[in-house]
Design a protein around this motif. Structure first.
Motif, PDB file in Angstrom:
ATOM      1  N   HIS A 104       3.283   5.812  -5.620  1.00  0.00           N
ATOM      2  CA  HIS A 104       3.002   5.861  -7.058  1.00  0.00           C
ATOM      3  C   HIS A 104       1.991   6.980  -7.361  1.00  0.00           C
ATOM      4  CE1 HIS A 104       1.843   4.555 -11.066  1.00  0.00           C
ATOM      5  NE2 HIS A 104       0.590   4.472 -10.654  1.00  0.00           N
ATOM      6  N   GLU A 105       0.888   6.978  -6.640  1.00  0.00           N
ATOM      7  CA  GLU A 105      -0.167   7.978  -6.888  1.00  0.00           C
ATOM      8  C   GLU A 105       0.311   9.383  -6.515  1.00  0.00           C
ATOM      9  OE1 GLU A 105      -3.631   6.630  -4.718  1.00  0.00           O
ATOM     10  OE2 GLU A 105      -3.599   4.696  -5.753  1.00  0.00           O
ATOM     11  N   GLU A 154       0.833  -1.208   0.000  1.00  0.00           N
ATOM     12  CA  GLU A 154       0.000   0.000   0.000  1.00  0.00           C
ATOM     13  C   GLU A 154       0.873   1.265   0.000  1.00  0.00           C
ATOM     14  OE1 GLU A 154      -3.118   0.348  -0.497  1.00  0.00           O
ATOM     15  OE2 GLU A 154      -3.292   2.489  -0.030  1.00  0.00           O
ATOM     16  N   GLU A 202       4.629  -7.568  -3.886  1.00  0.00           N
ATOM     17  CA  GLU A 202       3.534  -8.532  -4.058  1.00  0.00           C
ATOM     18  C   GLU A 202       4.109  -9.932  -4.306  1.00  0.00           C
ATOM     19  OE1 GLU A 202      -0.066  -5.708  -5.824  1.00  0.00           O
ATOM     20  OE2 GLU A 202       1.433  -6.525  -7.216  1.00  0.00           O
ATOM     21  N   SER A 221       5.586   1.797  -8.770  1.00  0.00           N
ATOM     22  CA  SER A 221       4.707   0.655  -9.072  1.00  0.00           C
ATOM     23  C   SER A 221       5.511  -0.614  -9.349  1.00  0.00           C
ATOM     24  CB  SER A 221       3.666   0.950 -10.143  1.00  0.00           C
ATOM     25  OG  SER A 221       4.172   1.444 -11.273  1.00  0.00           O
ATOM     26  N   LYS A 225       6.021  -1.977  -5.927  1.00  0.00           N
ATOM     27  CA  LYS A 225       4.794  -2.629  -5.454  1.00  0.00           C
ATOM     28  C   LYS A 225       4.723  -4.062  -5.993  1.00  0.00           C
ATOM     29  CE  LYS A 225      -0.197  -2.448  -5.872  1.00  0.00           C
ATOM     30  NZ  LYS A 225      -1.318  -1.948  -6.678  1.00  0.00           N
ATOM     31  N   LYS A 226       4.992  -4.224  -7.274  1.00  0.00           N
ATOM     32  CA  LYS A 226       4.943  -5.572  -7.872  1.00  0.00           C
ATOM     33  C   LYS A 226       5.965  -6.493  -7.215  1.00  0.00           C
ATOM     34  CE  LYS A 226       2.962  -4.409 -12.330  1.00  0.00           C
ATOM     35  NZ  LYS A 226       3.280  -2.981 -12.625  1.00  0.00           N
ATOM     36  N   GLU A 279       3.802   1.618  -1.350  1.00  0.00           N
ATOM     37  CA  GLU A 279       4.326   1.802  -2.710  1.00  0.00           C
ATOM     38  C   GLU A 279       3.230   2.324  -3.637  1.00  0.00           C
ATOM     39  OE1 GLU A 279       7.365   1.803  -3.347  1.00  0.00           O
ATOM     40  OE2 GLU A 279       8.335   0.562  -1.834  1.00  0.00           O
ATOM     41  N   GLN A 280       1.998   1.858  -3.426  1.00  0.00           N
ATOM     42  CA  GLN A 280       0.866   2.347  -4.229  1.00  0.00           C
ATOM     43  C   GLN A 280       0.606   3.833  -3.943  1.00  0.00           C
ATOM     44  OE1 GLN A 280      -0.834   1.030  -6.687  1.00  0.00           O
ATOM     45  NE2 GLN A 280      -2.315   2.722  -6.842  1.00  0.00           N
ATOM     46  N   GLU A 281       0.619   4.189  -2.650  1.00  0.00           N
ATOM     47  CA  GLU A 281       0.468   5.600  -2.259  1.00  0.00           C
ATOM     48  C   GLU A 281       1.551   6.440  -2.940  1.00  0.00           C
ATOM     49  OE1 GLU A 281      -1.459   7.567   0.002  1.00  0.00           O
ATOM     50  OE2 GLU A 281      -2.857   5.888  -0.085  1.00  0.00           O
TER      51      GLU A 281
END
Ligand code: FE2
Ligand code: FE2
Length: 230
Positions: free
Chosen positions: A35-36, A29, A67, A60, A63-64, A31-33
């Motif tokens: 990214h955005e 999350e 994951e 991103s 993030k991958k 890393e997603q934050e």
């Protein structure tokens, strides 16, 4: 302190996997934050648009990578927990962006979130499984360059940014201590001590403030703000 010695870690134990389901989710999350947030910053700073879009793409990829670390340990990340974990910083970033407060946005993303990530990854690397260690070592190098982006911009705009940085620090740093308290038990079950996390964060954040132009007295005051109340 009940810190588990690294050699005793069993990455397939239920205790480890349960802790990992939340810590891994937080990292994904985060890393997603990031990214955005860099996409938003790219809109706010048109002169640096392409650099910031490049940073957002790196996030991103991170993030991958994380994951795949969860899949490797057969853990399902608890994304709902992670979303609530980041809710405070998320809201503050969105509000600042809506008001066009680029200094606050840079403090939240390029200083706080990057320093938080660097501290967590530095403490995690020595106690990670082999697969996650390799991924995390690659990621942490990128995060230092992201921190540097914020430092350089804020240094060049230091006098004009100082008051807003103080206010943004006061508003957001207490959230970091709260976040660290929330993950203390899970981190310990992964052999990551809270004291080490706090210490590494304060070193990264203090160095960043110093590079931007704050003096030692300001750094001490700013980087520990709200720590005692936490
Ligand atoms: Fe990242
Ligand atoms: Fe980053």
């Amino acid at each position: 302190m009940s810190q588990v010695a690294a050699p005793e870690l069993d990455f397939s134990s239920e205790v480890y996997k349960d802790a990992y389901s939340r810590i891994n989710a937080i990292v994904i999350e985060g890393e997603q934050e990031a990214h955005e947030n860099y996409i938003r910053l790219a809109e706010m700073l048109p002169d640096f648009h392409d650099d910031l879009v490049r940073l957002s793409k790196m996030e991103s990829r991170h993030k991958k990578g994380f994951e795949s670390c969860g899949r490797n340990l057969k853990v399902t990340p608890d994304m709902e927990f992670a979303k609530s974990f980041f809710a405070g910083l998320h809201r503050n970033f969105q509000e600042a962006a809506a008001e066009g407060k680029v200094v606050t946005c840079l403090l939240i993303q390029s200083l706080i979130i990057e320093c938080f990530a660097i501290a967590a990854y530095n403490i995690y690397i020595p106690v990670a499984d082999d697969f996650a260690r390799k991924i995390t070592e690659g990621v942490v190098k990128d995060e230092y360059s992201h921190l540097n982006f914020g430092e350089v911009w804020l240094k060049e705009n230091f006098e004009a940014s100082k008051a807003e940085l103080e206010e943004a620090n006061r508003q957001n740093l207490p959230l970091v201590w709260k976040m660290l308290n929330q993950v203390e038990n899970d981190a310990e079950n992964m052999a990551m001590g809270k004291d080490a996390l706090v210490e590494d964060f304060m070193i990264q954040y203090g160095d960043a403030l110093s590079n931007i132009g704050f003096n030692t007295r300001d750094i001490m005051r700013l980087s520990a703000y709200g720590l005692r109340a936490a």
